[in-house]
Design an enzyme around this catalytic site. Structure first.
Site, short mmCIF file in Angstrom:
data_model
loop_
_atom_site.label_atom_id
_atom_site.label_comp_id
_atom_site.label_asym_id
_atom_site.label_seq_id
_atom_site.Cartn_x
_atom_site.Cartn_y
_atom_site.Cartn_z
N ASN A 7 5.50 27.43 -13.93
CA ASN A 7 4.92 26.99 -15.19
C ASN A 7 5.02 25.47 -15.23
O ASN A 7 6.10 24.92 -15.44
CB ASN A 7 5.71 27.63 -16.35
CG ASN A 7 5.32 27.07 -17.70
OD1 ASN A 7 4.32 26.38 -17.84
ND2 ASN A 7 6.14 27.38 -18.71
N LYS A 9 3.84 23.48 -17.36
CA LYS A 9 3.86 22.94 -18.72
C LYS A 9 2.85 21.79 -18.84
O LYS A 9 1.84 21.80 -18.15
CB LYS A 9 5.29 22.54 -19.13
CG LYS A 9 6.27 23.69 -18.87
CD LYS A 9 7.62 23.49 -19.46
CE LYS A 9 8.51 24.69 -19.11
NZ LYS A 9 9.83 24.61 -19.72
N HIS A 95 5.61 31.91 -24.75
CA HIS A 95 6.68 31.06 -24.22
C HIS A 95 7.47 30.47 -25.40
O HIS A 95 6.91 30.15 -26.45
CB HIS A 95 6.08 29.93 -23.37
CG HIS A 95 7.12 29.16 -22.63
ND1 HIS A 95 7.87 28.18 -23.23
CD2 HIS A 95 7.55 29.26 -21.36
CE1 HIS A 95 8.73 27.71 -22.34
NE2 HIS A 95 8.56 28.33 -21.20
N GLU A 97 8.56 27.64 -26.01
CA GLU A 97 8.09 26.35 -26.52
C GLU A 97 6.94 26.52 -27.50
O GLU A 97 6.78 25.73 -28.43
CB GLU A 97 7.72 25.43 -25.35
CG GLU A 97 8.98 24.91 -24.65
CD GLU A 97 8.82 24.62 -23.17
OE1 GLU A 97 7.70 24.51 -22.68
OE2 GLU A 97 9.87 24.54 -22.50
N GLU A 165 13.64 34.67 -20.93
CA GLU A 165 13.95 33.25 -20.83
C GLU A 165 14.83 32.84 -22.00
O GLU A 165 14.32 32.54 -23.09
CB GLU A 165 12.66 32.42 -20.87
CG GLU A 165 11.73 32.67 -19.71
CD GLU A 165 10.87 31.45 -19.42
OE1 GLU A 165 10.91 30.97 -18.28
OE2 GLU A 165 10.21 30.96 -20.34
N GLY A 171 15.25 24.25 -19.05
CA GLY A 171 15.31 22.81 -18.84
C GLY A 171 16.68 22.19 -19.05
O GLY A 171 16.80 20.97 -19.13
N SER A 210 16.03 27.25 -15.90
CA SER A 210 16.83 26.48 -14.94
C SER A 210 17.01 27.18 -13.58
O SER A 210 18.07 27.10 -12.97
CB SER A 210 18.19 26.12 -15.54
OG SER A 210 18.00 25.25 -16.66
P1 PGA Z 1 12.87 25.49 -16.52
O1 PGA Z 1 11.74 26.15 -17.46
O2 PGA Z 1 12.77 26.18 -15.19
O3 PGA Z 1 12.48 24.05 -16.44
O4 PGA Z 1 14.18 25.73 -17.17
C1 PGA Z 1 11.48 27.52 -17.41
C2 PGA Z 1 10.36 27.86 -18.34
O5 PGA Z 1 10.28 27.28 -19.43
O6 PGA Z 1 9.52 28.72 -18.03
#
Ligand code: PGA
Length: 248
Positions: A7, A9, A95, A97, A165, A171, A210
């Site tokens: 992803n 983003k 997601h 976010e 997640e 992140g 992560s």
């Molecule tokens: P990350 O994000 O691997 O940077 O922690 C995962 C995600 O949001 O799908």
């Protein structure tokens, strides 16, 4: 087959996005049969060019979000059919976010999952608890509640992927322990079995948050983990390839 999804983003202009996609596609093309499906989800602005660059390489293309509507007067939205038209096989919906920063509710996510499947896409439905919810012992309840609310009544389980997640792991460089991942994935697997019967055992359950080349093998070895959804590490070709190899 396991699924490793990247992803990106809101990252990448044309030149760097194309270079990243080509580097991943080249590594996959040159490798022996992987035993894992690899997917990249670039921003919508890169789907056409990246899709053309990776066509026929074995690397799949997906969107990061789609409109809950099929077409019409919804300024700024991108429909699932538009994603499919560009060669997408998958789309991420729900997601954290989008839930957190764009106010998407479970019901909105369910509508998007339905729109995705109506356009022929596989829906990757994301769920996950916040840190404060885990701290008060509510992780499993939150995740199963989101799961129940985020699937439309007529979801096709053969074109459904679920991504667990934990919001606090995204992140942050922090991940749950293998036991914590096993607990949530086990609960999700059980829930999917109750909802879909034997088909539920074939629904791929991804872990995200992560994931790196250093921890991927340990995470992918956890029972009921069928792949991963990778954010930051999918922006570096060698890291993403390392994670794909850990799944193969
Ligand atoms: P990350 O994000 O691997 O940077 O922690 C995962 C995600 O949001 O799908």
């Amino acid at each position: 087959m396991r699924l490793i999804a990247g992803n990106w983003k809101m990252n990448g202009l044309q030149a760097e996005g194309l270079a990243l996609a080509r580097a991943v596609a080249d590594a996959i093309r040159g490798a022996p049969p992987l035993g894992a499906e690899a997917l990249i989800c670039p921003p919508a602005t890169l789907l056409a060019s990246v899709g053309a660059a990776i066509a026929g390489t074995g690397l799949a293309l997906g969107g990061q979000d789609c409109s809950p509507e099929a077409k019409g007067a919804f300024t700024g939205d991108v429909s699932a059919a538009m994603l499919a038209d560009l060669g997408c096989r998958y789309v991420i919906v729900g997601h954290s976010e989008r839930r957190q920063f764009r106010g998407e509710t479970d019901a909105a996510v369910a509508k998007k999952a339905a729109a995705a499947q109506a356009a022929g896409l596989h829906a990757i439905v994301c769920v996950g608890e916040r840190g404060d919810e885990r701290a008060r012992g509510a992780a499993q309840t939150i995740v199963l509640g989101q799961m129940a609310g985020s699937l439309p009544a007529d979801i096709d389980p053969t074109r459904l992927v679920v991504a667990y997640e934990p919001v606090w792991a995204i992140g942050s460089g922090r991940t749950p322990t293998p036991a914590e991942i096993a607990e949530i994935h086990g609960a999700l697997r059980h829930w999917l079995g109750e909802r879909f019967g034997s088909i539920g055992s074939g629904i791929r359950l991804l872990y995200g948050g992560s994931v790196t080349p250093a921890n991927a093998a340990a995470i992918l070895a956890v029972p009921a983990v069928d792949g991963s959804l990778v954010g930051g590490a999918s922006l570096k070709a060698s890291d993403f390839i390392g994670i794909i190899r850990a799944a193969a």
